[in-house]
Motif scaffolding. Structure first.
Motif, PDB file in Angstrom:
ATOM      1  N   ASP A  88       3.347 -10.462   4.964  1.00  0.00           N
ATOM      2  CA  ASP A  88       3.387  -9.173   4.141  1.00  0.00           C
ATOM      3  C   ASP A  88       4.785  -9.321   3.060  1.00  0.00           C
ATOM      4  O   ASP A  88       4.689  -8.769   2.111  1.00  0.00           O
ATOM      5  CB  ASP A  88       3.909  -7.982   5.014  1.00  0.00           C
ATOM      6  CG  ASP A  88       2.746  -7.301   5.721  1.00  0.00           C
ATOM      7  OD1 ASP A  88       1.842  -7.396   5.555  1.00  0.00           O
ATOM      8  OD2 ASP A  88       2.812  -6.883   6.944  1.00  0.00           O
ATOM      9  N   ARG A  91       2.955 -11.351   0.386  1.00  0.00           N
ATOM     10  CA  ARG A  91       2.195 -10.386  -0.533  1.00  0.00           C
ATOM     11  C   ARG A  91       3.034  -9.410  -1.311  1.00  0.00           C
ATOM     12  O   ARG A  91       2.636  -9.355  -2.571  1.00  0.00           O
ATOM     13  CB  ARG A  91       1.337  -9.370   0.473  1.00  0.00           C
ATOM     14  CG  ARG A  91       0.298 -10.207   1.316  1.00  0.00           C
ATOM     15  CD  ARG A  91      -0.834  -8.990   1.774  1.00  0.00           C
ATOM     16  NE  ARG A  91      -1.815  -9.885   2.933  1.00  0.00           N
ATOM     17  CZ  ARG A  91      -1.408  -9.954   4.096  1.00  0.00           C
ATOM     18  NH1 ARG A  91      -0.452  -9.220   4.691  1.00  0.00           N
ATOM     19  NH2 ARG A  91      -2.207 -10.655   4.866  1.00  0.00           N
ATOM     20  N   GLU A  95       2.587  -9.529  -5.362  1.00  0.00           N
ATOM     21  CA  GLU A  95       2.511  -8.242  -6.269  1.00  0.00           C
ATOM     22  C   GLU A  95       3.318  -8.254  -7.216  1.00  0.00           C
ATOM     23  O   GLU A  95       3.141  -7.699  -8.454  1.00  0.00           O
ATOM     24  CB  GLU A  95       2.423  -7.203  -5.306  1.00  0.00           C
ATOM     25  CG  GLU A  95       1.900  -5.842  -6.095  1.00  0.00           C
ATOM     26  CD  GLU A  95       2.198  -4.663  -5.247  1.00  0.00           C
ATOM     27  OE1 GLU A  95       2.117  -3.631  -5.772  1.00  0.00           O
ATOM     28  OE2 GLU A  95       2.512  -4.724  -3.901  1.00  0.00           O
ATOM     29  N   VAL A 101      -3.326 -12.777  -4.509  1.00  0.00           N
ATOM     30  CA  VAL A 101      -3.135 -13.335  -3.345  1.00  0.00           C
ATOM     31  C   VAL A 101      -4.433 -13.998  -2.564  1.00  0.00           C
ATOM     32  O   VAL A 101      -5.565 -13.338  -2.808  1.00  0.00           O
ATOM     33  CB  VAL A 101      -2.889 -11.995  -2.409  1.00  0.00           C
ATOM     34  CG1 VAL A 101      -2.560 -12.796  -0.865  1.00  0.00           C
ATOM     35  CG2 VAL A 101      -1.523 -11.465  -2.795  1.00  0.00           C
TER      36      VAL A 101
END
Length: 603
Positions: A88, A91, A95, A101
């Motif tokens: 996470d 990610r 972002e 991704v």
């Protein structure tokens, strides 16, 4: 330098995200940093402190707190601060820097867990569509929403729906789509019948508000009754994808506006968000009817550090403001309080006074410390000495939580002036209170307390020399082995360095030495690597590492001698004794050399 294999994303992608995510820029969103030599300094976000011990090194792209021992790279910071796993964190940073991704490699356990989550997301998506379509065909629901002033456009935007007054309408619909009862129950949409087999729907005869994340995934649902039934509001239970204590209603639609306007409006209910958003005020979210948590705050910190909260002006409102103060201020959030007449909420206020009245009330928002001072003075008399002491005792803990020293000083002077006492007395009380508070904290959270077992400082110093002075590596490799290091984490790092023939480590390889899966090792390594180390006393460091290794060997052999003697293996015991004698002689030689030359190696 050979990197540690990652179980989630391709190493090339991880390296690209890390290189494009400057650690100073990322951490500056959470911590106020000031340049100090080669590092940036700030107050640690992971423990309470008054003097900055949190360091960020821009050239090495690592951080370390010398107060609590946390440290690592940009991924470790996000994982710790946002309470998220490594995938996470990758990610989130991907972002942030606009990098797509890729598909990830997963362990069997991770694949199984993700499969469950994906299944629940599918079920929630199907349920949201069912609720929405049912609502559009149900006059009772449409009449209610129209009476609340909700337009057709807003209804579609928020996907507001309706759960029919049926015990199993949703369950039968989902089973018809191929979902099994176990997964439907796991998603929190149905419960087992108390008698007999089967399930019954959790949401019945309620207006339904889907709770959606910023990736447009339906996490769960909130439902409101259309009559006087109780409970008035019902939320999904905790599931593998839904955590009420960290979810924010409306964030999927508002996060861009929050980032653009640089502040968020926080309210309590679904209708508060919907009505406000419909009035073109888009930087608004709700806490699903729960008290504000630090996880809510940390989620909002991704977009802003400024927060406006709505409270009643009654005692309950003041208590709610105090709870929010305790959570937000230590996290570095700047808060303002918007007060409404008792019994009013943003939804009803907008209905009476409209968008302009709402904006006027927002303009009157007070910093939360001003709000707390004003209500404390209004509530408590200050005529006698004892009364003034009581007021000061109420406000000093709040003052002590303000991390910005200038802001704390200004409020200290303000309180001193209002109570007509010496500001120095309040400052002394703040310091005394902070000391007492630290004394009551869990030992693992005290200032200066390091989590876990510390690696010997000489081992860390030698690893630091290998990295900062690669020209010394060959000499070090010829005299020690990775097995000489007592700490398993450092031992693995040394092994990776030694396993890279023809490749010299340097500051640029630090990132590959800090494993994502081992936060303890990350903190330890960052401690040794945050500052450059001069190549002093290499001989002393090597001697100390060798000496301690030999001492451990001697202890192990002594235990083997005892075991051999108990079992009558006298020849083996005699051989072990000779080995111990040789080791003792070498330990003595090293000790004499260290003592004679007065090596500057910390014991």
């Amino acid at each position: 330098m050979k990197a540690v294999r990652n179980m989630f994303f391709p190493e090339e992608f991880i390296n690209q995200v890390r290189e494009e995510s400057d650690i100073v820029d990322v951490i500056s969103n959470y911590v106020s940093l000031k340049r100090g030599g080669s590092n940036y300094k700030g107050l640690c976000p992971f423990h309470s402190e008054k003097t900055p011990s949190f360091m960020v090194n821009p050239s090495k792209q690592i951080f370390h707190c010398f107060g609590c021992g946390e440290g690592g790279n940009v991924f470790h910071f996000l994982m710790k601060h946002e309470n998220m796993g490594f995938p996470d964190a990758v990610r989130a940073l991907a972002e942030r820097c606009g990098r797509p991704v890729p598909e990830i490699e997963r362990t069997p356990e991770d694949l199984a867990q993700q499969k469950i989550k994906d299944r629940i997301f599918e079920i929630n998506k199907a349920a949201a569509s069912f609720f929405f379509e049912t609502g559009r065909k149900t006059s009772l629901a449409l009449s209610y929403l129209k009476s609340r002033g909700i337009t057709e456009e807003t209804l579609s935007l928020f996907k507001i729906g309706y759960a029919p007054d049926s015990w199993d309408a949703l369950t039968l619909h989902l089973k018809g789509l191929g979902f099994n009862e176990k997964d439907i129950e796991l998603a929190g949409l149905a419960l087992k019948k108390k008698s007999g087999d089967g399930l019954y729907d959790r949401f019945r005869n309620r207006v339904i508000f889907p709770i959606v994340d910023i990736y447009a995934r339906v996490l769960g649902f909130g439902g409101r009754v259309l009559d006087d039934s109780t409970p008035k509001y019902l939320n999904s239970p905790e599931t593998p994808v839904f955590d009420k204590g960290s979810s924010l209603y409306g964030l999927n639609l508002s996060y861009e506006a929050i980032r653009k306007q640089e502040y968020a409006i926080l309210v309590e209910g679904y209708m508060d968000v919907i009505t406000t958003y419909q009035n073109d005020i888009h930087n608004i979210v709700a806490t699903l009817g729960t008290s504000l948590t630090r996880w809510h705050v940390r989620k909002l910190q991704r977009y802003t550090r400024n927060l406006a909260l709505f409270f009643d002006s009654d005692d309950a409102g003041v208590k709610a403001a105090k709870r929010s103060f305790d959570i937000c201020v230590p996290e570095g959030m700047k808060m303002k309080v918007v007060t409404l007449v008792q019994g009013e909420d943003p939804d009803s206020f907008l209905g009476k006074y409209g968008k302009n009245g709402f904006k006027d009330r927002m303009a009157e928002a007070k910093p939360i410390m001003d709000f707390m001072i004003e209500h404390t003075l209004k509530e408590m008399p200050q005529k006698t000495l004892n009364e003034k002491v009581s007021v000061a005792e109420r406000l000093i803990p709040l003052l002590s939580m303000i991390s910005n020293p200038i802001e704390q000083e200004l409020y200290t002077n303000q309180v001193a002036s209002l109570l007509r006492i010496d500001p120095g007395t309040i400052r002394a009380s703040i310091r005394s209170g902070a000391a007492k508070l630290r004394g009551k904290e869990d030992p693992s959270k005290k200032e200066g307390t390091k989590p876990g077992k510390e690696a010997p400082v000489w081992e860390g110093a030698l690893v630091s020399l290998m990295i900062h002075h690669p020209d010394l590596l060959q000499e070090i490799k010829g005299r020690i082995e990775p097995g000489y290091f007592s700490d398993p984490g450092l031992r693995s790092v040394v092994q990776r360095i030694f396993d890279s023939p023809g490749e010299k480590p340097g500051p640029g390889t630090i990132q590959s030495l800090i494993p994502a899966e081992d936060a303890s090792l990350a903190g330890m390594l960052s401690r040794f690597l945050i500052e450059d180390q001069e190549p002093v006393d290499l001989q002393g460091l090597i001697d100390r590492v060798r000496q301690e290794h030999l001492k451990r060997m001697k202890k192990t052999l002594q235990e083997e001698v005892e075991d051999a003697e108990k079992q009558g293996r006298s020849r083996e015991a005699a051989q072990l004794v000779r080995e111990i004698s040789n080791i003792s002689l070498e330990v003595s030689t090293l000790q004499q050399r260290l003592g004679t030359e007065r090596r500057n190696v910390k014991a």
